[in-house]
Design an enzyme around this catalytic site. Sequence first.
Site, mmCIF file in Angstrom:
data_model
loop_
_atom_site.group_PDB
_atom_site.id
_atom_site.type_symbol
_atom_site.label_atom_id
_atom_site.label_comp_id
_atom_site.label_asym_id
_atom_site.label_seq_id
_atom_site.Cartn_x
_atom_site.Cartn_y
_atom_site.Cartn_z
ATOM 1 N N ASP A 83 39.543 52.023 69.385
ATOM 2 C CA ASP A 83 40.851 51.789 70.001
ATOM 3 C C ASP A 83 41.981 52.059 69.011
ATOM 4 O OD1 ASP A 83 42.573 51.120 72.034
ATOM 5 O OD2 ASP A 83 42.311 48.954 71.833
ATOM 6 N N ASN A 107 39.998 53.721 82.337
ATOM 7 C CA ASN A 107 40.818 54.771 81.706
ATOM 8 C C ASN A 107 41.244 55.879 82.686
ATOM 9 O OD1 ASN A 107 39.075 54.455 78.533
ATOM 10 N ND2 ASN A 107 41.072 53.664 79.080
HETATM 11 C C1 IPE Z 1 38.842 50.374 75.705
HETATM 12 O O1 IPE Z 1 40.096 50.730 75.191
HETATM 13 C C2 IPE Z 1 38.126 51.592 76.199
HETATM 14 C C3 IPE Z 1 37.746 52.555 75.181
HETATM 15 C C4 IPE Z 1 37.833 52.386 73.895
HETATM 16 C C5 IPE Z 1 37.202 53.771 75.691
HETATM 17 P P1 IPE Z 1 41.408 50.588 76.074
HETATM 18 O O2 IPE Z 1 42.539 50.903 75.172
HETATM 19 O O3 IPE Z 1 41.285 51.382 77.309
HETATM 20 O O4 IPE Z 1 41.360 49.045 76.429
HETATM 21 P P2 IPE Z 1 42.466 48.070 77.020
HETATM 22 O O5 IPE Z 1 42.873 48.632 78.330
HETATM 23 O O6 IPE Z 1 43.602 48.031 76.054
HETATM 24 O O7 IPE Z 1 41.787 46.749 77.132
HETATM 25 C C1 IPE Z 2 41.345 54.579 72.362
HETATM 26 O O1 IPE Z 2 42.674 54.665 71.986
HETATM 27 C C2 IPE Z 2 40.841 55.814 73.067
HETATM 28 C C3 IPE Z 2 40.546 55.627 74.496
HETATM 29 C C4 IPE Z 2 40.659 54.537 75.171
HETATM 30 C C5 IPE Z 2 40.078 56.804 75.198
HETATM 31 P P1 IPE Z 2 43.858 54.352 72.992
HETATM 32 O O2 IPE Z 2 44.210 55.610 73.683
HETATM 33 O O3 IPE Z 2 43.505 53.207 73.857
HETATM 34 O O4 IPE Z 2 45.009 53.956 71.982
HETATM 35 P P2 IPE Z 2 46.084 52.801 72.152
HETATM 36 O O5 IPE Z 2 45.339 51.546 72.450
HETATM 37 O O6 IPE Z 2 46.974 53.199 73.274
HETATM 38 O O7 IPE Z 2 46.778 52.761 70.842
HETATM 39 MG MG MG Z 3 43.756 51.218 73.705
#
Ligand code: IPE
Ligand code: IPE
Ligand code: MG
Length: 249
Positions: A23, A71
């Site tokens: 994340d 997502n």
């Molecule tokens: C969790 O990350 C899913 C992945 C790492 C693929 P998100 O960034 O989507 O999670 P939330 O929505 O902040 O909980």
């Molecule tokens: C994790 O990084 C990747 C996926 C969930 C695919 P994020 O895209 O959630 O990054 P933040 O949380 O917005 O910084």
């Molecule tokens: Mg995230």
Amino acid sequence: MAEDLKAKIITEKLPKHIAVIMDGNGRWAKKHGKPRVFGHRNGVKAVRETTEAAAELGVEYLTLYAFSTENWNRPRLEVNALMTLLVETIRGEVSTLNKNNIRLQAIGDINKLPSKSQKALLEGIEETKNNTRMTLVLALNYSAKWEIMQAVKSIANQIETKQLRSEEINEQTFENELSTSGIPDPELLIRTSGETRVSNFLLWQIAYAELYFTPILWPEFRKEHLYRAIIDFQNRERRFGQISEQLTR
Ligand code: IPE
Ligand code: IPE
Ligand code: MG
């Protein structure tokens, strides 16, 4: 520095299975004044380093949460970019996986991925299927609640068709229906970016996992960060309901 940390890891106490919620890509990109996709692209380097470090240490399973069912609710352009990146990354990494004797697997509702992504994924799985050093599991279009519902439906179906009696349902029969069937539960779950939630990841399987949260944003995650997480894990006392004095050391 990273080597000093690596030397502190006790091989006999290594987790067999490490799961990672990758994340912070978006925030990392923002920090650099770039679009979110830039963060995802740079996350690939962290995937490479983590995979390599885990395999070198002797970890048997590494599961990476790459795309959750939730997502899909992101802006369409970001979703498309992630799917394209998935195809490119798998195609680009297969030879390295083979060189490093790493097998690729996937969990999640794979059938609902775009056909190009499915194709790249299935090819990657097929081309690495005989590798034995470590299994890299990508969680794609994954949702733990979905996975549990699937298992429940499958068991209900087996009862309906009289292949199974309800008295025969136990943890093992249930686990056999999960997409992680045959894979030991993760002992260590790492989440980067400072968020301290599980976000619908491996809910059944992490029942007794040690949770490790780090503020590092995923694109900055390197071998040394994995080592730190493992050292932290090895310094914890896993009691499984018992008291300290009962544990044999
Ligand atoms: C969790 O990350 C899913 C992945 C790492 C693929 P998100 O960034 O989507 O999670 P939330 O929505 O902040 O909980
Ligand atoms: C994790 O990084 C990747 C996926 C969930 C695919 P994020 O895209 O959630 O990054 P933040 O949380 O917005 O910084
Ligand atoms: Mg995230």
